[in-house]
Design an enzyme around this catalytic site. Structure first.
Site, PDB file in Angstrom:
ATOM      1  N   LYS A 230       0.859  -1.183   0.000  1.00 26.53           N
ATOM      2  CA  LYS A 230       0.000   0.000   0.000  1.00 26.53           C
ATOM      3  C   LYS A 230       0.900   1.239   0.000  1.00 26.53           C
ATOM      4  O   LYS A 230       1.767   1.398   0.876  1.00 26.53           O
ATOM      5  CB  LYS A 230      -0.870  -0.047   1.252  1.00 26.53           C
ATOM      6  CG  LYS A 230      -2.156   0.729   1.175  1.00 26.53           C
ATOM      7  CD  LYS A 230      -2.983   0.396   2.425  1.00 26.53           C
ATOM      8  CE  LYS A 230      -4.296   1.087   2.469  1.00 26.53           C
ATOM      9  NZ  LYS A 230      -4.957   0.896   3.770  1.00 26.53           N
TER      10      LYS A 230
HETATM   11  O1  G3P Z   1      -7.504   1.936   5.560  1.00 26.50           O
HETATM   12  C1  G3P Z   1      -7.837   3.207   5.116  1.00 26.50           C
HETATM   13  C2  G3P Z   1      -9.238   3.667   5.426  1.00 26.50           C
HETATM   14  O2  G3P Z   1     -10.156   2.640   5.308  1.00 26.50           O
HETATM   15  C3  G3P Z   1      -9.357   4.496   6.668  1.00 26.50           C
HETATM   16  O3  G3P Z   1     -10.669   4.640   7.111  1.00 26.50           O
HETATM   17  O4  G3P Z   1     -12.313   5.318   8.823  1.00 26.50           O
HETATM   18  O5  G3P Z   1      -9.890   5.899   9.131  1.00 26.50           O
HETATM   19  O6  G3P Z   1     -11.258   7.063   7.425  1.00 26.50           O
HETATM   20  P1  G3P Z   1     -11.058   5.792   8.182  1.00 26.50           P
END
Ligand code: G3P
Length: 221
Positions: free
Chosen positions: A90
């Site tokens: 990633k």
């Molecule tokens: O892994 C990246 C993403 O899914 C992060 O999500 O909820 O931290 O905005 P969030």
């Protein structure tokens, strides 16, 4: 549509695997920081433990913490060898990130371009050969942009040019996000465990089940 779990927690992974809904896992540095891990060596061991829970053909996205091209390449090589068949590298949406994605694409190493917030960024990642892109729906919604609209637009652009890059909708915060992504025809979503559980819930299901059991027990001894 594939369900990826957005976590680095082994117990959560086991729970979703046990209900047959684990198609892959995505992690990020913030998620890793929530676990009881305090050094680089243990982070690597943790990634290996996650991979062991994944069946063949399912992927774990592991994010680099380096930000410049050469360090991204070196770090990613060390991460990839932990489990070459399961680990997807990633990489953040930056110029150095995009150059690294081009490098890995030539080496047939799968990448996930993360922190995508616009169609332009998605286009750059797809042109560079990213295997996945991760547009962040919830974080766009948080700042009053329409995350789902972005996903639809990216899908249209990828269709126009027949890009093979898969859309992995990230920052999914609620079941509506999941359902709308399914309607749009997105390849995969990644979400925390509770969002997956919330898909099970409907008050009419609970009311109906209670009534069935009540009726049966009233009569059948
Ligand atoms: O892994 C990246 C993403 O899914 C992060 O999500 O909820 O931290 O905005 P969030």
């Amino acid at each position: 549509m594939k369900f990826f779990l957005d976590t680095a927690n082994l117990e959560e992974i086991k729970k979703i695997k046990s209900i047959g809904m684990l198609d892959g896992i995505t992690t990020n540095p913030s998620l890793i920081s929530k676990e009881n891990i305090y050094n680089e060596n243990d982070v690597k061991k943790h990634y290996i433990s996650i991979c062991k829970l994944l069946d063949e053909g399912k992927y774990l996205s592991v994010e680099v913490i380096s930000t410049d091209y050469h360090n991204i390449i070196n770090e990613a090589k060390k991460l990839s060898i932990l489990d070459p068949n399961k680990i997807v590298i990633k990489v953040p949406m930056t110029i150095d990130g995009i150059k690294s994605i081009q490098f890995f694409s030539k080496k047939k190493i799968k990448t996930n371009c993360t922190l995508i917030f616009s169609v332009g960024q998605a286009l750059l990642a797809a042109k560079s050969g990213a295997y996945y892109i991760s547009p962040f729906l919830g974080r766009l919604d948080d700042i009053s942009y329409n995350g789902l609209k972005l996903i639809e637009e990216i899908k249209k652009v990828f269709f126009n040019f027949n890009f093979k890059t898969k859309i992995l909708a990230a920052s999914i915060r609620n079941p509506i996000h999941i359902i709308e992504c399914a309607k749009i025809g997105i390849h995969a979503i990644t979400t925390p465990i509770n969002t997956i559980y919330s898909l099970f819930n409907h008050p009419m299901t609970n009311i109906g089940l209670n009534k069935f059991l009540e009726d049966y027990k009233k009569k059948i001894k």
